[in-house]
Enzyme design. Structure first.
Site, short mmCIF file in Angstrom:
data_model
loop_
_atom_site.label_atom_id
_atom_site.label_comp_id
_atom_site.label_asym_id
_atom_site.label_seq_id
_atom_site.Cartn_x
_atom_site.Cartn_y
_atom_site.Cartn_z
CG HIS A 97 -4.46 -4.88 -0.53
ND1 HIS A 97 -3.58 -4.35 -1.44
CD2 HIS A 97 -5.55 -5.24 -1.24
CE1 HIS A 97 -4.12 -4.40 -2.65
NE2 HIS A 97 -5.31 -4.93 -2.55
CD GLU A 115 -8.75 -4.47 -3.15
OE1 GLU A 115 -8.06 -3.45 -3.23
OE2 GLU A 115 -8.51 -5.50 -3.79
CG HIS A 172 -7.23 -9.62 -3.61
ND1 HIS A 172 -6.53 -9.36 -2.47
CD2 HIS A 172 -7.12 -8.51 -4.37
CE1 HIS A 172 -6.04 -8.14 -2.52
NE2 HIS A 172 -6.37 -7.60 -3.68
NE ARG A 192 2.81 -6.73 -8.81
CZ ARG A 192 3.58 -5.67 -9.07
NH1 ARG A 192 4.88 -5.78 -9.15
NH2 ARG A 192 3.03 -4.49 -9.25
ZN ZN Z 1 -6.39 -5.49 -4.18
#
Ligand code: ZN
Length: 310
Positions: A97, A115, A172, A192
């Site tokens: 991200h 996150e 991740h 991605r």
């Molecule tokens: Zn994530």
């Protein structure tokens, strides 16, 4: 006198999703490929509705703009956090991200995404992808462009109860067989970088290779964990993280425990057990918000809850 705000979750079907939201939490899910439960969310892609009381039927985003006092007039144009349960039956794509700065410029003023994950359950030999093995930004780009995934990806073993903070720029992915509770900034921006060459409706899902290379930090540096456990007769408190966007704690309650949450407002997710809060019955899978200056919450029963506040 303000009320606790219980929310109706929004479910998302995903190619990697499963049916554990139903088997573990009794949710009425849309299919056996349900990957995400947006449990406390005011994001336009999944805006939760209030289930009870004065504000029943209102969207959380509407409450945020119309009743700012419930949130202590927190200074943000949108609800700052998003709480999800994720059921990964299959591996999720390897992703990263952006931070606020990159997202603002490249993603239309969106927030970046920090996150964190609490492992609710996982298979016995489960692993997770956190970070990578490239020594420099150059080597990271070479490994990605050369599709040297085995060498590149850093995979570590996990168990139930583990906690991970995922800062922007950290590669991740959740692997199949893992159920997690995610606390994150209110953003839906994901880059991605690798999707195991899978097909969705006959086509590979879109990759964001350049944005990933721009965003991934190299070399990878593991977070130093600041997890602190404090125990009393009625409650065990586990403090997982305080970062610029949120703090996250778990409370394992046995008996009666009263607490006044003093932040702007508090998100609560019931992970396990049964009991009540101020006489309202609680069971696993419920999510609610404690508004600003609500006063004392008296919990009773055997309950594990995760609380977060901005
Ligand atoms: Zn994530």
């Amino acid at each position: 006198m303000s009320e606790l705000l219980f929310l109706k979750p929004v479910f998302k079907q995903m190619i990697w999703g499963g049916n554990r939201m139903r088997s573990e939490y009794g949710y009425d899910i849309p299919g056996d490929d349900t990957g995400e439960c947006w449990a406390i969310s005011a994001h336009p892609n999944g805006d939760c509705v209030i289930e009870n009381g004065t504000y029943a039927g209102k969207k959380l985003s509407e409450l945020w703009t119309e009743q700012k006092q419930l949130f202590g007039n927190y200074d943000s144009d949108r609800y700052p956090l998003l709480i999800k349960i994720i059921d990964a039956k299959a591996d999720l794509s390897i992703q990263v991200h952006p931070d606020d700065e990159y997202a603002k410029v490249h993603e239309n003023g969106s927030l970046g995404k920090t996150e964190c994950w609490y492992i609710l359950d996982c298979d016995e030999d489960a692993t997770i992808v956190i970070g990578h093995n490239a020594k420099s930004h150059e080597e990271m780009e070479e490994m990605i462009r050369g599709k040297r995934w085995k060498e590149f990806i850093r995979e570590i073993p996990i168990k139930k109860g583990d906690f991970f903070q995922i800062n922007p720029g950290c590669l991740h992915a959740i692997k199949g067989g893992t159920l997690i509770l995610e606390t994150q900034q209110n953003s839906d921006i994901t880059y991605r970088v690798y999707d195991y060459d899978r097909l969705s409706n006959g086509k590979p899902r879109e990759l964001h290779v350049q944005q990933s290379i721009d965003t991934i930090k190299a070399p990878f540096e593991a977070n130093s964990s600041d997890i602190q456990v404090t125990e009393s007769e009625q409650v065990t408190k586990t403090h997982f993280v305080t970062c610029p966007y949120y703090s996250v704690d778990k409370y394992d309650i046995h008996g009666t425990w009263s607490n006044e949450f003093k932040g702007y407002f508090t998100n609560v997710s019931v992970l396990e057990g049964e009991g009540s809060v101020n006489g309202i019955p609680l069971e696993k899978g419920q999510h609610f918000i404690i508004p600003n200056q609500y006063g004392t919450c008296e919990f009773k029963g055997n309950l594990s809850i995760i609380c977060s506040e901005p």
